[in-house]
Design a protein around this motif. Structure first.
Motif, PDB file in Angstrom:
ATOM      1  N   LEU A 123       0.708  -1.135  -0.047  1.00  0.00           N
ATOM      2  CA  LEU A 123      -0.124  -0.022   0.056  1.00  0.00           C
ATOM      3  C   LEU A 123       0.840   1.344   0.041  1.00  0.00           C
ATOM      4  O   LEU A 123       0.723   2.130  -0.790  1.00  0.00           O
ATOM      5  CB  LEU A 123      -0.939  -0.260   1.054  1.00  0.00           C
ATOM      6  N   ALA A 124       2.009   1.333   0.762  1.00  0.00           N
ATOM      7  CA  ALA A 124       2.744   2.501   1.081  1.00  0.00           C
ATOM      8  C   ALA A 124       3.546   2.574  -0.411  1.00  0.00           C
ATOM      9  O   ALA A 124       3.848   3.744  -0.954  1.00  0.00           O
ATOM     10  CB  ALA A 124       3.639   2.388   2.117  1.00  0.00           C
ATOM     11  N   ARG A 136       6.303  14.131  -1.579  1.00  0.00           N
ATOM     12  CA  ARG A 136       6.330  12.662  -1.823  1.00  0.00           C
ATOM     13  C   ARG A 136       7.839  12.407  -1.965  1.00  0.00           C
ATOM     14  O   ARG A 136       8.395  11.448  -1.592  1.00  0.00           O
ATOM     15  CB  ARG A 136       5.641  12.224  -3.090  1.00  0.00           C
ATOM     16  N   ASP A 137       8.520  12.938  -2.958  1.00  0.00           N
ATOM     17  CA  ASP A 137      10.069  12.533  -3.210  1.00  0.00           C
ATOM     18  C   ASP A 137      10.862  12.786  -1.945  1.00  0.00           C
ATOM     19  O   ASP A 137      11.644  11.970  -1.540  1.00  0.00           O
ATOM     20  CB  ASP A 137      10.618  13.503  -4.301  1.00  0.00           C
ATOM     21  N   PRO A 138      10.870  13.978  -1.135  1.00  0.00           N
ATOM     22  CA  PRO A 138      11.694  14.046   0.039  1.00  0.00           C
ATOM     23  C   PRO A 138      11.313  13.245   1.026  1.00  0.00           C
ATOM     24  O   PRO A 138      12.222  12.494   1.744  1.00  0.00           O
ATOM     25  CB  PRO A 138      11.356  15.198   0.386  1.00  0.00           C
ATOM     26  N   LEU A 139      10.079  12.568   1.102  1.00  0.00           N
ATOM     27  CA  LEU A 139       9.677  11.715   2.066  1.00  0.00           C
ATOM     28  C   LEU A 139      10.457  10.335   1.834  1.00  0.00           C
ATOM     29  O   LEU A 139      10.696   9.507   2.601  1.00  0.00           O
ATOM     30  CB  LEU A 139       8.106  11.767   2.306  1.00  0.00           C
ATOM     31  N   PHE A 140      10.278   9.865   0.656  1.00  0.00           N
ATOM     32  CA  PHE A 140      10.604   8.442   0.028  1.00  0.00           C
ATOM     33  C   PHE A 140      12.234   8.631   0.011  1.00  0.00           C
ATOM     34  O   PHE A 140      12.781   7.745   0.789  1.00  0.00           O
ATOM     35  CB  PHE A 140      10.456   8.636  -1.466  1.00  0.00           C
ATOM     36  N   LEU A 141      12.825   9.963  -0.160  1.00  0.00           N
ATOM     37  CA  LEU A 141      14.111   9.901   0.200  1.00  0.00           C
ATOM     38  C   LEU A 141      14.669   9.654   1.735  1.00  0.00           C
ATOM     39  O   LEU A 141      15.702   9.080   2.041  1.00  0.00           O
ATOM     40  CB  LEU A 141      14.783  11.110  -0.150  1.00  0.00           C
ATOM     41  N   LEU A 142      13.857  10.149   2.518  1.00  0.00           N
ATOM     42  CA  LEU A 142      14.163  10.024   4.074  1.00  0.00           C
ATOM     43  C   LEU A 142      13.775   8.556   4.456  1.00  0.00           C
ATOM     44  O   LEU A 142      14.457   8.247   5.264  1.00  0.00           O
ATOM     45  CB  LEU A 142      13.258  10.993   4.925  1.00  0.00           C
ATOM     46  N   LEU A 143      12.882   7.988   3.757  1.00  0.00           N
ATOM     47  CA  LEU A 143      12.700   6.593   3.899  1.00  0.00           C
ATOM     48  C   LEU A 143      14.007   5.791   3.753  1.00  0.00           C
ATOM     49  O   LEU A 143      14.217   4.802   4.405  1.00  0.00           O
ATOM     50  CB  LEU A 143      11.308   6.122   3.207  1.00  0.00           C
ATOM     51  N   VAL A 180       5.495  -3.078   9.172  1.00  0.00           N
ATOM     52  CA  VAL A 180       6.150  -2.146   8.083  1.00  0.00           C
ATOM     53  C   VAL A 180       7.614  -2.109   8.311  1.00  0.00           C
ATOM     54  O   VAL A 180       8.161  -1.880   9.217  1.00  0.00           O
ATOM     55  CB  VAL A 180       5.379  -0.714   7.979  1.00  0.00           C
ATOM     56  N   SER A 181       8.195  -2.252   7.008  1.00  0.00           N
ATOM     57  CA  SER A 181       9.755  -2.055   6.889  1.00  0.00           C
ATOM     58  C   SER A 181      10.054  -0.989   5.756  1.00  0.00           C
ATOM     59  O   SER A 181       9.233  -1.048   4.899  1.00  0.00           O
ATOM     60  CB  SER A 181      10.427  -3.401   6.738  1.00  0.00           C
ATOM     61  N   ALA A 182      11.089  -0.440   6.068  1.00  0.00           N
ATOM     62  CA  ALA A 182      11.552   0.442   4.925  1.00  0.00           C
ATOM     63  C   ALA A 182      12.059  -0.171   3.796  1.00  0.00           C
ATOM     64  O   ALA A 182      11.725   0.161   2.681  1.00  0.00           O
ATOM     65  CB  ALA A 182      12.790   1.162   5.574  1.00  0.00           C
ATOM     66  N   PHE A 183      12.664  -1.467   3.956  1.00  0.00           N
ATOM     67  CA  PHE A 183      12.903  -2.204   2.993  1.00  0.00           C
ATOM     68  C   PHE A 183      11.936  -2.558   2.065  1.00  0.00           C
ATOM     69  O   PHE A 183      11.743  -2.908   0.777  1.00  0.00           O
ATOM     70  CB  PHE A 183      13.901  -3.288   3.146  1.00  0.00           C
ATOM     71  N   GLY A 184      10.612  -3.248   2.557  1.00  0.00           N
ATOM     72  CA  GLY A 184       9.650  -3.524   2.016  1.00  0.00           C
ATOM     73  C   GLY A 184       8.993  -2.496   1.294  1.00  0.00           C
ATOM     74  O   GLY A 184       8.466  -2.586   0.067  1.00  0.00           O
ATOM     75  N   ILE A 185       8.739  -1.324   1.813  1.00  0.00           N
ATOM     76  CA  ILE A 185       8.157  -0.164   1.171  1.00  0.00           C
ATOM     77  C   ILE A 185       9.195   0.203  -0.082  1.00  0.00           C
ATOM     78  O   ILE A 185       8.561   0.552  -1.352  1.00  0.00           O
ATOM     79  CB  ILE A 185       7.979   0.935   2.158  1.00  0.00           C
ATOM     80  N   PHE A 186      10.423   0.107   0.074  1.00  0.00           N
ATOM     81  CA  PHE A 186      11.315   0.515  -1.119  1.00  0.00           C
ATOM     82  C   PHE A 186      11.250  -0.690  -2.118  1.00  0.00           C
ATOM     83  O   PHE A 186      10.918  -0.127  -3.479  1.00  0.00           O
ATOM     84  CB  PHE A 186      12.701   0.565  -0.652  1.00  0.00           C
ATOM     85  N   TRP A 187      11.221  -1.751  -1.778  1.00  0.00           N
ATOM     86  CA  TRP A 187      11.119  -2.839  -2.742  1.00  0.00           C
ATOM     87  C   TRP A 187       9.835  -2.898  -3.552  1.00  0.00           C
ATOM     88  O   TRP A 187       9.585  -2.916  -4.957  1.00  0.00           O
ATOM     89  CB  TRP A 187      11.312  -4.206  -2.189  1.00  0.00           C
ATOM     90  N   TRP A 212      -8.493   3.692  -3.407  1.00  0.00           N
ATOM     91  CA  TRP A 212      -8.275   2.523  -2.764  1.00  0.00           C
ATOM     92  C   TRP A 212      -8.769   1.369  -3.629  1.00  0.00           C
ATOM     93  O   TRP A 212      -8.254   0.141  -3.430  1.00  0.00           O
ATOM     94  CB  TRP A 212      -9.050   2.759  -1.483  1.00  0.00           C
ATOM     95  N   GLN A 213     -10.047   1.791  -4.414  1.00  0.00           N
ATOM     96  CA  GLN A 213     -10.213   0.700  -5.230  1.00  0.00           C
ATOM     97  C   GLN A 213      -9.410   0.442  -6.412  1.00  0.00           C
ATOM     98  O   GLN A 213      -9.074  -1.004  -6.721  1.00  0.00           O
ATOM     99  CB  GLN A 213     -11.624   1.148  -6.104  1.00  0.00           C
ATOM    100  N   ILE A 214      -8.511   1.079  -6.837  1.00  0.00           N
ATOM    101  CA  ILE A 214      -7.472   0.987  -7.846  1.00  0.00           C
ATOM    102  C   ILE A 214      -6.434   0.169  -7.161  1.00  0.00           C
ATOM    103  O   ILE A 214      -5.882  -0.977  -7.752  1.00  0.00           O
ATOM    104  CB  ILE A 214      -6.973   2.284  -8.281  1.00  0.00           C
ATOM    105  N   PHE A 215      -5.963   0.391  -5.926  1.00  0.00           N
ATOM    106  CA  PHE A 215      -5.188  -0.654  -5.248  1.00  0.00           C
ATOM    107  C   PHE A 215      -5.556  -2.078  -4.964  1.00  0.00           C
ATOM    108  O   PHE A 215      -4.983  -2.770  -5.259  1.00  0.00           O
ATOM    109  CB  PHE A 215      -4.805   0.049  -3.857  1.00  0.00           C
TER     110      PHE A 215
END
Length: 308
Positions: A123-124, A136-143, A180-187, A212-215
């Motif tokens: 989902l993430a 979105r991009d700064p938050l993903f970089l922080l992740l 939840v894990s950072a590696f799992g979200i990244f992958w 939500w329906q699309i996901f």
């Protein structure tokens, strides 16, 4: 008609090997071995066999020590023939600690973490890959940067949070931090970006589908193999985890399998036969897991590897 028949007789047959103007396909046995694709040499099997034996030998030696006793661990050369005390030592393991209860606790914790990581990380990852939102991009970089921090540095603040919530000495302290894990979200984010076309999602939005329906109806069914592999990896990591359960669990009733094995050892001496028997019993569920789902794990890892 006679002229056509005469021309057909004099014209070279198109399907004959010696017909001019037709390029003959090279036979496989005439192609040099260095150019043959897909043929596996004998030494490839030899190397793979040696690697498999090297990986399986520690497990087999664990079984030998568990069945022969502590003295087998000190024998030189190492003992390779199992003994006849495995049932006796196994019964002693169950009499010393609540081993079945510990296995059940580990199964509950690892199962919930596997399901949580498979769904929540997907989902993430979908949000980071296909949704547009501010930061979105700064938050993903922080992740991604959090993956560079050693896990041991987060033990103290994580324990303080768990203590404030009153979850010390409970299974919630193991399940919630591992959902939840950072590696799992990244992958999952990388996998979703490579396998799901934006035009498919745009068509769903035109039809009135929500995010939500699309996901749930489009994205997650497509990336389900990768999410399944992530869940298996999370299950194995949670099953083998020792440090965090050792810190937060105090009562034998909530011990996981790894902590139960530690309880087999006394403060002054270590019965290697008993410890090896417990370790071997704890390893059996993982062997069964990989025996049933090993093929799905490999296919899930390779799925999308050549896409994008």
């Amino acid at each position: 008609m006679a002229q056509l028949a005469e021309s057909a007789q004099t014209a070279p047959a198109a399907g004959r090997p010696g017909a001019p103007g037709r390029r003959r396909e090279p036979r496989l046995d005439r192609v040099p071995r260095s150019r043959q694709v897909g043929r596996v040499r004998w030494y490839t099997y030899a190397v793979l066999t040696l690697a498999a034996l090297a990986c399986l030998f520690p497990l087999y030696w664990m079984f030998v020590v568990a069945s022969a006793g502590t003295a087998a661990a000190a024998e030189m050369p190492p003992r390779v023939v199992p003994g006849g005390r495995l049932l006796v030592v196994t019964q002693l393991v169950f009499e010393t600690i609540p081993f079945l209860r510990s296995l059940l606790n580990s199964l509950v914790v690892a199962g919930l973490i596997a399901v949580g990581q498979a769904f929540l990380c997907a989902l993430a990852g979908f949000a980071f890959a296909k949704l547009s939102f501010k930061g979105r991009d700064p938050l993903f970089l922080l992740l991604v940067l959090t993956m560079t921090v050693p896990a041991s540095l987060s033990v103290i603040p994580q324990y303080m949070i768990i203590a404030q919530l009153g979850w010390v000495d409970s299974l919630q302290a193991l399940v919630v931090p591992g959902l939840v894990s950072a590696f799992g979200i990244f992958w999952m984010r990388q996998h979703i970006s490579a396998t799901i076309d934006d035009q498919l999602l745009q068509a769903a939005r035109v039809d009135g589908a929500s995010s939500w329906q699309i996901f749930t109806r489009i994205a997650f069914p497509i990336v389900r193999p990768a999410a399944f592999v992530l869940g298996l990896l999370g299950f194995v990591n949670a099953w083998n985890d020792f440090l965090w359960p050792f810190i937060v669990l105090k009562s034998p009733e909530v011990y996981t399998a790894q902590i139960a094995i530690k309880a087999l050892q006394s403060n002054l001496t270590v019965d290697l036969g008993l410890a090896m028997a417990g370790s071997f019993l704890v390893t059996i569920p993982l062997l069964v897991l990989f025996a049933f789902f090993g093929r799905q794990m490999v296919s899930g890892i390779m799925d999308g590897a050549f896409k994008g």
